[in-house]
Design a protein around this motif. Structure first.
Motif, PDB file in Angstrom:
ATOM      1  N   TYR A 128       0.831  -1.215   0.000  1.00 50.69           N
ATOM      2  CA  TYR A 128       0.000   0.000   0.000  1.00 50.69           C
ATOM      3  C   TYR A 128       0.863   1.261   0.000  1.00 50.69           C
ATOM      4  CZ  TYR A 128      -3.631   3.328   1.374  1.00 50.69           C
ATOM      5  OH  TYR A 128      -4.505   4.398   1.420  1.00 50.69           O
ATOM      6  N   PHE A 155       0.071   1.075  -7.734  1.00 47.33           N
ATOM      7  CA  PHE A 155      -0.993   0.202  -8.215  1.00 47.33           C
ATOM      8  C   PHE A 155      -1.830  -0.308  -7.044  1.00 47.33           C
ATOM      9  CE2 PHE A 155      -2.221  -4.283  -8.586  1.00 47.33           C
ATOM     10  CZ  PHE A 155      -3.172  -4.211  -9.590  1.00 47.33           C
ATOM     11  N   TYR A 156      -1.159  -0.758  -5.987  1.00 46.74           N
ATOM     12  CA  TYR A 156      -1.896  -1.294  -4.838  1.00 46.74           C
ATOM     13  C   TYR A 156      -2.521  -0.187  -3.986  1.00 46.74           C
ATOM     14  CZ  TYR A 156      -0.670  -6.163  -5.622  1.00 46.74           C
ATOM     15  OH  TYR A 156      -0.585  -7.427  -6.140  1.00 46.74           O
ATOM     16  N   LYS A 195      -3.926   2.489  -5.147  1.00 50.30           N
ATOM     17  CA  LYS A 195      -5.203   2.773  -5.826  1.00 50.30           C
ATOM     18  C   LYS A 195      -6.171   1.591  -5.694  1.00 50.30           C
ATOM     19  CE  LYS A 195      -7.125   4.401 -10.227  1.00 50.30           C
ATOM     20  NZ  LYS A 195      -8.311   3.540 -10.138  1.00 50.30           N
ATOM     21  N   LYS A 196      -5.655   0.381  -5.868  1.00 55.29           N
ATOM     22  CA  LYS A 196      -6.493  -0.817  -5.828  1.00 55.29           C
ATOM     23  C   LYS A 196      -7.187  -0.940  -4.469  1.00 55.29           C
ATOM     24  CE  LYS A 196      -6.892  -5.060  -8.061  1.00 55.29           C
ATOM     25  NZ  LYS A 196      -7.144  -5.290  -9.496  1.00 55.29           N
ATOM     26  N   LEU A 197      -6.432  -0.740  -3.407  1.00 58.72           N
ATOM     27  CA  LEU A 197      -6.995  -0.865  -2.063  1.00 58.72           C
ATOM     28  C   LEU A 197      -7.897   0.321  -1.733  1.00 58.72           C
ATOM     29  CD1 LEU A 197      -3.856  -2.312  -0.263  1.00 58.72           C
ATOM     30  CD2 LEU A 197      -5.985  -3.515  -0.704  1.00 58.72           C
ATOM     31  N   ASP A 230      -9.659   2.056  -3.868  1.00 57.07           N
ATOM     32  CA  ASP A 230     -10.902   1.863  -4.621  1.00 57.07           C
ATOM     33  C   ASP A 230     -11.818   0.844  -3.944  1.00 57.07           C
ATOM     34  OD1 ASP A 230     -10.044   3.679  -6.476  1.00 57.07           O
ATOM     35  OD2 ASP A 230      -9.500   2.196  -8.012  1.00 57.07           O
ATOM     36  N   ALA A 231     -11.209  -0.120  -3.239  1.00 60.03           N
ATOM     37  CA  ALA A 231     -11.996  -1.144  -2.546  1.00 60.03           C
ATOM     38  C   ALA A 231     -12.361  -0.716  -1.127  1.00 60.03           C
ATOM     39  CB  ALA A 231     -11.212  -2.449  -2.508  1.00 60.03           C
ATOM     40  N   PRO A 233      -8.836  -6.909  -3.072  1.00 61.63           N
ATOM     41  CA  PRO A 233      -9.166  -7.300  -4.459  1.00 61.63           C
ATOM     42  C   PRO A 233      -8.113  -8.261  -5.024  1.00 61.63           C
ATOM     43  CG  PRO A 233      -9.216  -4.906  -4.193  1.00 61.63           C
ATOM     44  CD  PRO A 233      -8.572  -5.463  -2.964  1.00 61.63           C
ATOM     45  N   THR A 239      -5.416  -9.773  -7.738  1.00 65.20           N
ATOM     46  CA  THR A 239      -4.449  -9.304  -8.731  1.00 65.20           C
ATOM     47  C   THR A 239      -4.439 -10.326  -9.859  1.00 65.20           C
ATOM     48  OG1 THR A 239      -3.062  -8.334  -6.989  1.00 65.20           O
ATOM     49  CG2 THR A 239      -2.041  -8.657  -9.140  1.00 65.20           C
ATOM     50  N   THR A 240      -4.429  -9.847 -11.103  1.00 65.96           N
ATOM     51  CA  THR A 240      -4.446 -10.746 -12.256  1.00 65.96           C
ATOM     52  C   THR A 240      -3.190 -10.569 -13.102  1.00 65.96           C
ATOM     53  OG1 THR A 240      -5.536  -9.170 -13.737  1.00 65.96           O
ATOM     54  CG2 THR A 240      -6.971 -10.534 -12.330  1.00 65.96           C
ATOM     55  N   ASP A 296      -3.059  -7.307 -14.785  1.00 64.68           N
ATOM     56  CA  ASP A 296      -2.541  -6.217 -13.949  1.00 64.68           C
ATOM     57  C   ASP A 296      -1.026  -6.160 -14.039  1.00 64.68           C
ATOM     58  OD1 ASP A 296      -5.080  -5.474 -12.978  1.00 64.68           O
ATOM     59  OD2 ASP A 296      -4.976  -6.955 -11.363  1.00 64.68           O
TER      60      ASP A 296
END
Length: 433
Positions: A31, A36-37, A39-41, A43-44, A61, A63-64, A67
């Motif tokens: 974080y 990337f993380y 924003k990802k966290l 957003d969630a 969330p 990760t793929t 990503d």
């Protein structure tokens, strides 16, 4: 003997405490250092302090691989560039490659987990390891190499290919452990017989095989052709490389180094978390990786986590062998089929080689499947009538395993392509545009 008894035989409650502590540290690292993380966290609606129990991992969330491709090349690194000491990458054959960066600490972890794997294979410090995984950007060769160095065994970094040289080294050096892909191990076994070298002339005791799916039937053929115990190793570039998990000599599930990687099984369609012994998609989170922490990576590999303990005494959680990938299932005439199911059927039929190729086409409205299989030398030189009988047995075996009627073509021995890396087993020529 267990390489790291404290870690591999840890009390399960103590393991959970350690996993939670490391998960919290990893989420905080990602974080605070990987945009990337962040924003990802965000957003969630998840903050690092929200991870209070292991179950809270489900708030994070997934990760793929997409990503990772979008972050190419270094967008997921969590440390300054001068702390990354080694880089590996996937082949990128289906798009942009995924890049994996390692700190010195990460390489120490990688060496530790592959050393555990060598121990599971019965290695001793005076053993010679014939490392026939590819070196370079592929993680296979270096992963085993790092582990062999830490373990204290002698590593022969022969890499993949040059089969005649492989056999010479195997015989002359009296190597104890072979490491390579299972399809190449099968080819080495065939080549050994063709070269007139008997099993009694080599010294192999075990093989560590991975990087592609293989069946129990294929294991038995490899063991018979090389006179060894064949063990399954699992890893992936995105998480670390080979050594994330490996079988012990009990051959009863693949031990995950769960003090370094937290495993989950999910329903690949809904993302719902599944319990022990329920089949689904494997999701992995790194717990100790500094250079590139990865949260809840969807591996696409289909397996299940096993309940119960292993007779070897290790308490690390085990997973069953990979039976397919959620993205390589073939939908043929409405039936979902994994290539491994066809391989399993083929290996029950006498008189054929384990080398095969599945070709899927749609010439008009319906899908058609042709399975090309190499006949044994004895069968190929036999009467056409006998070959037709074997073809029918193959058709029946595949139908019994998958429910599909396929066309079977018996080919001349050694006519299908051999692979020194991951074997190409499927050619899908259908146009879905």
């Amino acid at each position: 003997m267990v390489w790291n008894k404290e870690a591999e035989c840890m009390n399960k409650e103590a393991k959970k405490e350690l996993q939670l502590k490391r998960l919290q540290e990893t989420v905080k690292l990602a974080y605070e250092n990987v945009p990337f993380y962040t924003k990802k966290l965000d957003d969630a609606g998840v903050k690092p302090e929200d991870i209070k129990t292991l179950e809270d991992i489900e708030k994070i969330p997934f990760t793929t691989k997409d990503d990772l491709r979008a972050a190419y090349p270094f967008g997921l690194f969590a440390v300054p560039d001068d702390e990354i000491v080694e880089i590996h990458s996937s082949s990128g054959t289906t798009g942009k490659p995924t890049v994996s960066g390692y700190t010195k600490h990460d390489l120490d972890v990688w060496a530790e987990i592959t050393a555990r794997g060598l121990d599971m294979a019965g290695a001793k410090k005076n053993y010679i390891i014939q490392n026939a995984y590819g070196y370079g950007l592929f993680t296979g060769g270096f992963g085993i190499h790092h582990g062999g160095y830490k373990f204290g065994a002698t590593v022969v970094p022969i890499s993949a290919g040059n089969t005649a040289r492989q056999l010479q080294i195997m015989k002359d050096f009296q190597c104890d452990i072979l490491t390579c892909t299972p399809s190449y191990a099968m080819y080495l076994g065939e080549s050994l017989e063709k070269a007139g070298i008997g099993i009694d002339e080599i010294n192999l005791k075990a093989g560590i095989f991975g990087a592609e799916m293989w069946t129990e039937e294929m294991r038995q053929k490899i063991e018979a052709s090389l006179g060894i115990k064949a063990l399954n190793i699992y890893g992936l570039t995105e998480i670390m490389g080979p050594g994330v998990a490996q079988e012990c000599m009990e051959q009863d599930g693949i031990h995950i180094s769960d003090d370094h990687f937290y495993p989950e099984i999910i329903n690949p369609k809904t993302g719902e978390t599944l319990g022990f012994d329920e089949k689904g998609e494997l999701v992995l989170t790194t717990l100790t990786r500094e250079g590139m922490p990865i949260l809840r990576f969807r591996t696409k590999d289909i397996t299940s986590l096993m309940s119960g303990d292993c007779a070897c005494g290790r308490t690390t959680v085990r997973m069953r062998r990979i039976t397919g990938r959620s993205d390589d299932m073939l939908k043929i005439r409405g039936v979902m089929v994994f290539p491994s199911q066809i391989e399993k059927a083929l290996l029950t039929v006498e008189g054929i080689s384990p080398n095969y190729l599945i070709i899927v086409t749609r010439p008009e409205i319906l899908d058609e499947v042709e399975v090309k299989v190499e006949a044994s030398r004895e069968l190929f030189s036999d009467e056409m009538k006998e070959m037709e009988k074997v073809e029918k047995r193959i058709v029946d075996a595949i139908r019994g395993e998958t429910g599909l009627r396929v066309d079977v073509t018996l080919c001349e021995p050694e006519s299908l392509p051999r692979s020194e890396g991951k074997a190409v087993r499927v050619i899908d020529e259908r146009n879905f545009d």
